[in-house]
Design a protein around this motif. Sequence first.
Motif, PDB file in Angstrom:
ATOM      1  N   PRO A   1       8.878  -3.042  -3.187  1.00  3.48           N
ATOM      2  CA  PRO A   1       8.295  -4.365  -2.976  1.00  3.48           C
ATOM      3  C   PRO A   1       8.528  -4.852  -1.546  1.00  3.48           C
ATOM      4  O   PRO A   1       9.533  -4.496  -0.933  1.00  3.48           O
ATOM      5  CB  PRO A   1       9.063  -5.259  -3.960  1.00  3.48           C
ATOM      6  CG  PRO A   1       9.820  -4.355  -4.856  1.00  3.48           C
ATOM      7  CD  PRO A   1       9.972  -3.056  -4.164  1.00  3.48           C
ATOM      8  N   GLY A   2       7.603  -5.632  -1.066  1.00  2.00           N
ATOM      9  CA  GLY A   2       7.792  -6.297   0.221  1.00  2.00           C
ATOM     10  C   GLY A   2       7.564  -5.436   1.435  1.00  2.00           C
ATOM     11  O   GLY A   2       7.909  -5.831   2.539  1.00  2.00           O
ATOM     12  N   VAL A   3       6.971  -4.247   1.275  1.00  2.00           N
ATOM     13  CA  VAL A   3       6.755  -3.410   2.452  1.00  2.00           C
ATOM     14  C   VAL A   3       5.351  -3.593   3.010  1.00  2.00           C
ATOM     15  O   VAL A   3       4.949  -2.879   3.919  1.00  2.00           O
ATOM     16  CB  VAL A   3       7.009  -1.913   2.160  1.00  2.00           C
ATOM     17  CG1 VAL A   3       8.479  -1.665   1.901  1.00  2.00           C
ATOM     18  CG2 VAL A   3       6.176  -1.438   0.994  1.00  2.00           C
ATOM     19  N   GLY A   4       4.597  -4.531   2.440  1.00  3.97           N
ATOM     20  CA  GLY A   4       3.319  -4.868   3.048  1.00  3.97           C
ATOM     21  C   GLY A   4       2.098  -4.254   2.390  1.00  3.97           C
ATOM     22  O   GLY A   4       1.037  -4.194   3.000  1.00  3.97           O
ATOM     23  N   LYS A   5       2.220  -3.831   1.137  1.00  3.00           N
ATOM     24  CA  LYS A   5       1.066  -3.216   0.467  1.00  3.00           C
ATOM     25  C   LYS A   5      -0.056  -4.238   0.285  1.00  3.00           C
ATOM     26  O   LYS A   5      -1.201  -3.992   0.642  1.00  3.00           O
ATOM     27  CB  LYS A   5       1.492  -2.647  -0.899  1.00  3.00           C
ATOM     28  CG  LYS A   5       2.589  -1.602  -0.771  1.00  3.00           C
ATOM     29  CD  LYS A   5       2.974  -1.008  -2.090  1.00  3.00           C
ATOM     30  CE  LYS A   5       3.590  -1.980  -3.065  1.00  3.00           C
ATOM     31  NZ  LYS A   5       4.891  -2.539  -2.652  1.00  3.00           N
ATOM     32  N   THR A   6       0.329  -5.392  -0.264  1.00  7.23           N
ATOM     33  CA  THR A   6      -0.680  -6.420  -0.488  1.00  7.23           C
ATOM     34  C   THR A   6      -1.295  -6.869   0.826  1.00  7.23           C
ATOM     35  O   THR A   6      -2.508  -7.024   0.947  1.00  7.23           O
ATOM     36  CB  THR A   6      -0.055  -7.643  -1.185  1.00  7.23           C
ATOM     37  OG1 THR A   6       0.728  -7.170  -2.261  1.00  7.23           O
ATOM     38  CG2 THR A   6      -1.099  -8.594  -1.679  1.00  7.23           C
ATOM     39  N   SER A   7      -0.434  -7.037   1.811  1.00  5.46           N
ATOM     40  CA  SER A   7      -0.981  -7.585   3.052  1.00  5.46           C
ATOM     41  C   SER A   7      -1.841  -6.542   3.772  1.00  5.46           C
ATOM     42  O   SER A   7      -2.789  -6.908   4.463  1.00  5.46           O
ATOM     43  CB  SER A   7       0.107  -8.203   3.924  1.00  5.46           C
ATOM     44  OG  SER A   7       0.845  -7.223   4.559  1.00  5.46           O
ATOM     45  N   LEU A   8      -1.557  -5.247   3.556  1.00  4.14           N
ATOM     46  CA  LEU A   8      -2.458  -4.218   4.108  1.00  4.14           C
ATOM     47  C   LEU A   8      -3.843  -4.340   3.478  1.00  4.14           C
ATOM     48  O   LEU A   8      -4.867  -4.304   4.166  1.00  4.14           O
ATOM     49  CB  LEU A   8      -1.899  -2.825   3.812  1.00  4.14           C
ATOM     50  CG  LEU A   8      -0.838  -2.296   4.786  1.00  4.14           C
ATOM     51  CD1 LEU A   8      -0.197  -1.042   4.231  1.00  4.14           C
ATOM     52  CD2 LEU A   8      -1.460  -2.008   6.151  1.00  4.14           C
ATOM     53  N   ALA A   9      -3.852  -4.511   2.158  1.00  8.60           N
ATOM     54  CA  ALA A   9      -5.137  -4.624   1.464  1.00  8.60           C
ATOM     55  C   ALA A   9      -5.902  -5.846   1.961  1.00  8.60           C
ATOM     56  O   ALA A   9      -7.117  -5.798   2.177  1.00  8.60           O
ATOM     57  CB  ALA A   9      -4.911  -4.698  -0.034  1.00  8.60           C
ATOM     58  N   LYS A  10      -5.166  -6.927   2.168  1.00  6.72           N
ATOM     59  CA  LYS A  10      -5.811  -8.147   2.668  1.00  6.72           C
ATOM     60  C   LYS A  10      -6.419  -7.889   4.042  1.00  6.72           C
ATOM     61  O   LYS A  10      -7.524  -8.347   4.344  1.00  6.72           O
ATOM     62  CB  LYS A  10      -4.777  -9.263   2.803  1.00  6.72           C
ATOM     63  CG  LYS A  10      -4.662 -10.110   1.575  1.00  6.72           C
ATOM     64  CD  LYS A  10      -3.826 -11.338   1.912  1.00  6.72           C
ATOM     65  CE  LYS A  10      -3.300 -11.944   0.634  1.00  6.72           C
ATOM     66  NZ  LYS A  10      -2.110 -12.743   0.826  1.00  6.72           N
ATOM     67  N   SER A  11      -5.666  -7.159   4.870  1.00  7.00           N
ATOM     68  CA  SER A  11      -6.179  -6.874   6.207  1.00  7.00           C
ATOM     69  C   SER A  11      -7.438  -6.009   6.132  1.00  7.00           C
ATOM     70  O   SER A  11      -8.362  -6.205   6.921  1.00  7.00           O
ATOM     71  CB  SER A  11      -5.138  -6.131   7.026  1.00  7.00           C
ATOM     72  OG  SER A  11      -4.064  -6.968   7.262  1.00  7.00           O
ATOM     73  N   ILE A  12      -7.445  -5.070   5.189  1.00  3.35           N
ATOM     74  CA  ILE A  12      -8.640  -4.228   5.052  1.00  3.35           C
ATOM     75  C   ILE A  12      -9.845  -5.105   4.709  1.00  3.35           C
ATOM     76  O   ILE A  12     -10.930  -4.949   5.264  1.00  3.35           O
ATOM     77  CB  ILE A  12      -8.429  -3.142   3.979  1.00  3.35           C
ATOM     78  CG1 ILE A  12      -7.314  -2.189   4.409  1.00  3.35           C
ATOM     79  CG2 ILE A  12      -9.725  -2.369   3.709  1.00  3.35           C
ATOM     80  CD1 ILE A  12      -6.928  -1.155   3.382  1.00  3.35           C
ATOM     81  N   ALA A  13      -9.634  -6.070   3.809  1.00  2.79           N
ATOM     82  CA  ALA A  13     -10.725  -6.966   3.427  1.00  2.79           C
ATOM     83  C   ALA A  13     -11.206  -7.750   4.641  1.00  2.79           C
ATOM     84  O   ALA A  13     -12.399  -7.860   4.897  1.00  2.79           O
ATOM     85  CB  ALA A  13     -10.261  -7.911   2.324  1.00  2.79           C
TER      86      ALA A  13
END
Length: 772
Positions: free
Chosen positions: A356-368
């Motif tokens: 958790p907290g290594v930036g998976k969600t935020s990577l996906a957001k950046s892709i969007a």
Amino acid sequence: MANTEIKTIKLLPLKGAVVFPSVSTSLDVGRGKSIKALENAMASNQLVFLTNQKDVTITDPGKDDVHDMGTVAHIKQLVKMPNGAVRAFVDGKYRAKLHVFIDRGEYLEAEIERIPVEDAESLTTIASIRTLKEVFEDFRNHFRNSPDDEIERILALEDFHQMVDQLTSILPIPHEKQQELLEVTDLNERIIALIKVINFEKEINQLKNKIDQDVKTSIDAHQREFYLREQMKVIQTELSGKDGRSDDAKELSEKLIAAEMPEEVYTRAMKELDRFNTVPQSSPESAVIRTYLTWLSDLPWSKQSKGIIDLKRVQAILDQDHYGLDKVKERIIEFLAVQKLTKSLKAPIICLVGPPGVGKTSLAKSIARATKREFVRVSLGGVRDEAEIRGHRRTYIGAMPGRIIQGIKKAGTNNPVFLLDEIDKMSSDFRGDPSSAMLEVLDPEQNHTFSDHYIEEAFDLSKVMFIATANSLSGIPSPLRDRMEIIEVSSYTEIEKFHIAKNHLVPKQLKQHGLPKAKVQFQAESLKTIIQYYTREAGVRSLERQIGTVCRKITRKFVENKSSSVDISPTTITDLLGKKQFEHRNSETESLVGVAMGLAYTSFGGDILQIEVSLCKGKGKLELTGKLGDVMKESAQTAFSYVRANAAKLGIAENFYEKTDIHIHVPEGAVPKDGPSAGITITTALVSALTNKPVNKDIGMTGEVTLRGRVLPIGGLKEKSISAHRSGLKTIICPKKNEKDLDDIPQMVKDEIKYIFVTDVEEVLQLALLEK
Ligand code: ADP
């Protein structure tokens, strides 16, 4: 015969009425001849022969048109009616039989014979009368034409002739029947005939009542519903001032048209709309249809965002949003490049795996953001029911579409970046396997016709860019794993965390708290203090939270003291965040007997794992405490067996277990330890305790051990190395087969840690145990 006398008397033909002897009644007379007959009779002996017409439609009857048996009556009074008719009040006197029918032109006359009345007091008659009374008593319930006291009076009559005739005359029976009874001259026979008639009527009445009842119930039900609906309409119109339903239907229909759905879905929607118009508006059914139609109209059937793929832009945005992660970014760019070239999304789905907290969600957001698509996130953690993915059928009360369709609705376009968070946390139970539904969602061959149980019509998911995240690969069912391209995002080293904090988290938090960047300075040391003493994690989530806390407190100072600028030093951090929360579990300061340092890999990243062994007098009992998983208990057993088998070689008394109890303990309870990779650590601690040789404090170790002492490879060397580095260990002993993993390990860690690769536990013992 004395009683038999022939008499000439005025004749009055009656239409549909029978007058009995001893019965008083009134007759309305309209025909000229009849009025004349009455007037003439009134003027002479006031007697008239009343006889019933056989056919009521004949106006000028002849002999054959009237019944022979009639009644001679006494005319009491004649009253002229306004319409020219005459009302005659008459008393029936006796039965008489018509012999000669005389038409005098002006009126009718008859030669009649009086029927004598015989004595009535025979026993048979009395018995018959009793039966008659009983039968009639039952019948009274159906008998509503005459008042009760009238009936009582008749039943009390002592003259049976009178009683029978009067009873007959009030019976609600056709006049033909009454005529038949008039014609029976024998009293006894007449009573029997009357009983029969009453019984017959009784049966008819019962039947009729039953039929009435049946008809009435069905009419009642229909009428009731009709009535209620009408009432409802009125109420609705009153409330809304207009016909509410048609407004609703209109609005729905407009929305449905605007949704630009595929033809077959539209046809379906229109059918439902028709149904909506027919069911009562207040019925639950109506609400169900309305919700369904609203869902249909809200789905982005043909709404898309541009969804451009410009690799340079993607790279720029990924770099802008994230520090490091070079390999991950590279993989993402490659993935998008393939898609751009093939112009389809029929490539595998990306699955970002990491703590958790290594930036998976935020990577996906950046892709969007980089590909100009909408972003939706759906958490699959804890989903056990297929219906949560695919929806409930509409027959359920409160049915809803599944999470996929809900997400699509939230996105508002049919080509968003769709994040399936925690795909490894789905589980299956008796309600069905959600992962099989996920298979359909993620399969490019099938997902252009994804059917949700609630929506029922196929929705095209093929334009959606799905990105899944997971903490560990082991939780993902293998058919799902096959469909995904796994990209591992691993824990950060402290240096990486520092850079992330400095370049991303601090500016982000300052902005969120409205603090001017130029006036708030985080010293490098203070960030390191937060990282070391206030967080212990693989990612940077609580680091971000702690920085957020600091910013919040600073904001308060800013507002209260209006201080112009703040320089945040490590002391400020301790002031603001309180006591240090984590003393870093560093390696021991001295080398100890029976204490070995292992390395663990959990879904939260790597950690160090101290294992203690102590001996006491006993009988060879092996005691295990601490939070040991099953696999680790097995490791302990294996280590114990290995030591027993190789005692001599290890310099341990061969019968050591006969006099000694062994206690193995894993002190740190915070990490779920469930891997076999503690094998060599337990063995080392055990041998150290038994040989009384201390274990080198600077060495950490990881590796599974077999009964014969071979060292097997382990997973997560990168995470383990990072945590070993963090804890200040200088050397790591690990399985030879893990040598290949060195490539993944951050250079900084490799620079400071010495790796020793081994194949046998004996080597480990030689390296780790110090001479006394
Ligand atoms: P995950 O989904 O892996 O649990 P998140 O994407 O929620 O983690 O990340 C938590 C926070 O950490 C977010 O605010 C994110 O921006 C930040 N973050 C994580 N990794 C990085 C990185 N490499 N660079 C910048 N910020 C990062």
